[in-house]
Design a protein around this motif. Structure first.
Motif, PDB file in Angstrom:
ATOM      1  N   GLN A 117      -0.144  -1.146  12.603  1.00 17.64           N
ATOM      2  CA  GLN A 117      -0.766  -2.012  11.613  1.00 17.64           C
ATOM      3  C   GLN A 117      -2.284  -2.009  11.738  1.00 17.64           C
ATOM      4  O   GLN A 117      -3.005  -2.047  10.732  1.00 17.64           O
ATOM      5  N   ALA A 168      -2.567   6.155   2.285  1.00 22.82           N
ATOM      6  CA  ALA A 168      -3.176   5.242   3.253  1.00 22.82           C
ATOM      7  C   ALA A 168      -2.446   5.307   4.588  1.00 22.82           C
ATOM      8  O   ALA A 168      -3.073   5.329   5.659  1.00 22.82           O
ATOM      9  N   ARG A 186      -0.805   5.974  -3.543  1.00 20.73           N
ATOM     10  CA  ARG A 186      -1.983   5.566  -2.770  1.00 20.73           C
ATOM     11  C   ARG A 186      -1.581   4.928  -1.435  1.00 20.73           C
ATOM     12  O   ARG A 186      -2.253   5.117  -0.427  1.00 20.73           O
ATOM     13  N   MET A 187      -0.491   4.197  -1.412  1.00 22.59           N
ATOM     14  CA  MET A 187      -0.030   3.599  -0.167  1.00 22.59           C
ATOM     15  C   MET A 187       0.464   4.676   0.792  1.00 22.59           C
ATOM     16  O   MET A 187       0.216   4.609   2.006  1.00 22.59           O
ATOM     17  N   ASP A 197      -4.580  -1.193   8.529  1.00 22.31           N
ATOM     18  CA  ASP A 197      -5.488  -2.192   7.961  1.00 22.31           C
ATOM     19  C   ASP A 197      -6.842  -1.597   7.590  1.00 22.31           C
ATOM     20  O   ASP A 197      -7.596  -2.202   6.810  1.00 22.31           O
ATOM     21  N   ARG A 198      -7.182  -0.453   8.131  1.00 22.22           N
ATOM     22  CA  ARG A 198      -8.479   0.180   7.845  1.00 22.22           C
ATOM     23  C   ARG A 198      -8.481   0.955   6.526  1.00 22.22           C
ATOM     24  O   ARG A 198      -9.526   1.452   6.104  1.00 22.22           O
ATOM     25  N   TYR A 199      -7.317   1.083   5.885  1.00 19.57           N
ATOM     26  CA  TYR A 199      -7.212   1.880   4.667  1.00 19.57           C
ATOM     27  C   TYR A 199      -6.607   1.040   3.556  1.00 19.57           C
ATOM     28  O   TYR A 199      -5.428   0.679   3.600  1.00 19.57           O
ATOM     29  N   LYS A 200      -7.400   0.719   2.569  1.00 18.07           N
ATOM     30  CA  LYS A 200      -6.921  -0.016   1.414  1.00 18.07           C
ATOM     31  C   LYS A 200      -6.330   0.970   0.414  1.00 18.07           C
ATOM     32  O   LYS A 200      -7.018   1.919  -0.005  1.00 18.07           O
ATOM     33  N   PRO A 201      -5.086   0.797   0.028  1.00 19.61           N
ATOM     34  CA  PRO A 201      -4.487   1.741  -0.913  1.00 19.61           C
ATOM     35  C   PRO A 201      -5.312   1.951  -2.173  1.00 19.61           C
ATOM     36  O   PRO A 201      -5.418   3.082  -2.684  1.00 19.61           O
ATOM     37  N   GLU A 202      -5.936   0.875  -2.669  1.00 19.78           N
ATOM     38  CA  GLU A 202      -6.714   1.019  -3.906  1.00 19.78           C
ATOM     39  C   GLU A 202      -7.935   1.918  -3.739  1.00 19.78           C
ATOM     40  O   GLU A 202      -8.499   2.392  -4.736  1.00 19.78           O
ATOM     41  N   ASP A 203      -8.355   2.160  -2.505  1.00 21.46           N
ATOM     42  CA  ASP A 203      -9.498   3.043  -2.253  1.00 21.46           C
ATOM     43  C   ASP A 203      -9.087   4.501  -2.079  1.00 21.46           C
ATOM     44  O   ASP A 203      -9.947   5.382  -1.988  1.00 21.46           O
TER      45      ASP A 203
END
Length: 494
Positions: free
Chosen positions: A211, A287, A283-284, A215-221
């Protein structure tokens, strides 16, 4: 210091070429691989010999192509007795201490625990491909009190919406285990010379990072995969080419609010392949994949620190690569199979040779993983076996040349169990044109990567391209035939 350098060969599993920050991916964090790139030489056009684990590993461990070593499949019954892998050569000809930590995967596995041939390792601490292996299993039990290691991954799968999501805590990850054991190996063998084959299982799916890294990777990014609507029809046309996929009759468009309900879906129905990125959370998935790679990078940093702290860094050759890539949603596909898109066959390669390679150097030469074994033997001062087919990278590393090979070759031959068609395909790439032949399916593709780097438009049926097509097909045939050697050494004159 010794006359010959120590050799640390780090191989990840299923890592694409474009997943290193220093090589242009701004969305991923890989500070330790970036450090290796800054201190060594990056080979930006490196290709595997098979887009699948075992045949690729057999190729880079023998320096021979699949058509010659005949290890085409995952799950081979045994290792060919006539084939010798790199550590056995080092063991027979030098005073190197040889070690293996992590995945081996050269022959059949029983209950997901692989069998090892007599291969020349003084030290071997195994994890299996997935989920649990011998030494890793023992480490979980004895160090962390895990009563039933085999239950860890099924629990993750059962609780995930699909084969991605938050994974084991960092303390229990295989990456933590192999970094700890590799650091101990380095500390225990200060007198050298040593050869350590460090084979990480990650970022092989399922994509379950800790986790704290997720947490360092936002799917929207995350950037979406390479995809056009035309890919839907194209992949349907290639439906009879084996790819790891499950054909789901009623594929709904992805709805994040509903996705959690997929935890009740039978495991065999969860994998999505050959479908548009908006039919699953593309995207997820990315991530999770990037988070796994950063986790691996973090543990590589721990191993490099062990080199530094032990005073051995300046006398250690470090090689970083991966056995093959990952489609990661490109063209509507995940995972791997009998296709030859860049995401699957183009892999990272960085070599740090202190005092020899120019720091931060980059090479655009066409390079193959089959070249690594002869390179290591060259640097170790060992004469290469006459049947070794790879070409050493030594002159590139020393700055004596900027060219290496006119083309690279990749092959898939009935590699995956349980596939409906048991496909056979070959690829030849000359630096511009990539020809892909599917020999039992009547299909072919030609891509011009100079004009079409995303490989969206096949030139196979393009009007007016016929003369160039014939030239490329002749070149393809010659290149593929050259990967098969002449066999047993001649000792007679008749």
């Amino acid at each position: 210091m010794t006359d010959r350098p120590n050799i640390l060969w780090i191989t990840t599993d299923q890592q694409r070429f474009d997943t290193i920050h220093a090589h242009g991916n701004a969305a991923i964090h890989t500070p330790n691989l970036d450090r290796l790139a800054a201190e060594g030489m990056s080979f930006l056009r490196t290709y595997c010999q098979a887009p699948i684990c075992t045949p690729s590993r057999a190729s880079f461990m023998t320096g021979r192509y699949p058509a010659s070593h005949h290890v085409h499949r995952n799950g081979n019954d045994h290792w060919p007795p006539a084939e010798t892998i790199l550590p056995a050569i080092l063991k027979d000809t030098t005073d190197y201490t040889t070690g293996l930590i992590g995945k081996h995967h050269l022959s059949r596995s029983e209950n997901r625990i692989e069998l090892i041939p007599e291969d020349g390792y003084d030290v071997a601490e195994l994890s299996d491909c997935w989920p649990i292996g011998r030494a890793y299993d023992d480490w979980l039990t004895h160090k962390h009190g895990v009563d039933d290691p085999l239950a860890l991954y099924p629990e993750l799968l059962a609780n995930a919406p699909r084969d991605y999501g938050p994974g084991l805590p960092m303390a229990l990850q295989q990456s933590t285990w192999w970094a700890e054991r590799a650091s101990a190996f380095i500390e225990d063998h200060k007198d050298g010379p040593w050869f350590l084959n460090l084979n990480a299982v990650d970022p092989h799916p399922p994509f379950f990072p800790p986790q704290e890294f997720l947490d360092r990777y936002k799917p929207e990014d995350m950037p979406l995969p390479l995809f056009r609507e035309s890919d839907i029809a194209r992949q349907e046309e290639f439906r009879e080419i084996d790819q790891q996929w499950t054909k789901i009759q009623d594929v709904r468009r992805y709805d994040p609010a509903e996705d959690v309900d997929q935890s009740q879906t039978p495991l065999e129905d969860r994998n999505l392949f050959d479908f548009p990125p908006d039919t699953y959370d593309a995207r997820m998935v990315k991530a999770c994949y990037y988070a796994m790679i950063e986790m691996v990078d973090d543990r590589i940093g721990a191993v490099l620190k062990a080199l530094d702290d032990s005073g051995q860094a300046e006398n250690t050759l470090v090689i970083f690569t991966s056995d093959h890539g990952e489609m990661m949603g490109d063209h509507g596909m995940l995972y791997k199979g009998c296709r030859f898109f860049e995401g699957l066959v183009h892999v990272p390669l960085i070599i740090r040779w202190p005092g020899v390679t120019e720091p931060g150097a980059q090479s655009d030469a066409l390079v193959e993983l089959v070249d690594l074994a002869p390179t290591i033997l060259d640097i170790a001062g060992v004469e290469r076996p006459g049947n070794m087919q790879g070409k050493p990278l030594t002159d590139l590393l020393k700055g004596r040349t900027t060219t290496h090979k006119p083309h690279v070759v990749c092959e898939f031959n009935e590699a995956l169990a349980g596939m409906p068609y048991q496909s056979h395909g070959t690829m030849v790439f000359d630096g511009r044109y990539k020809t892909c032949m599917y020999h039992d399916a009547g299909k072919a593709e030609i891509f011009d990567l100079q004009e079409d780097p995303g490989e969206f438009v096949s030139l196979w049926d393009k009007p007016g391209f016929e003369r160039e097509q014939i030239r490329l097909l002749k070149h393809h045939l010659d290149a593929v035939m050259a990967t098969s050697d002449a066999g047993i050494e001649r000792t007679g004159n008749y």
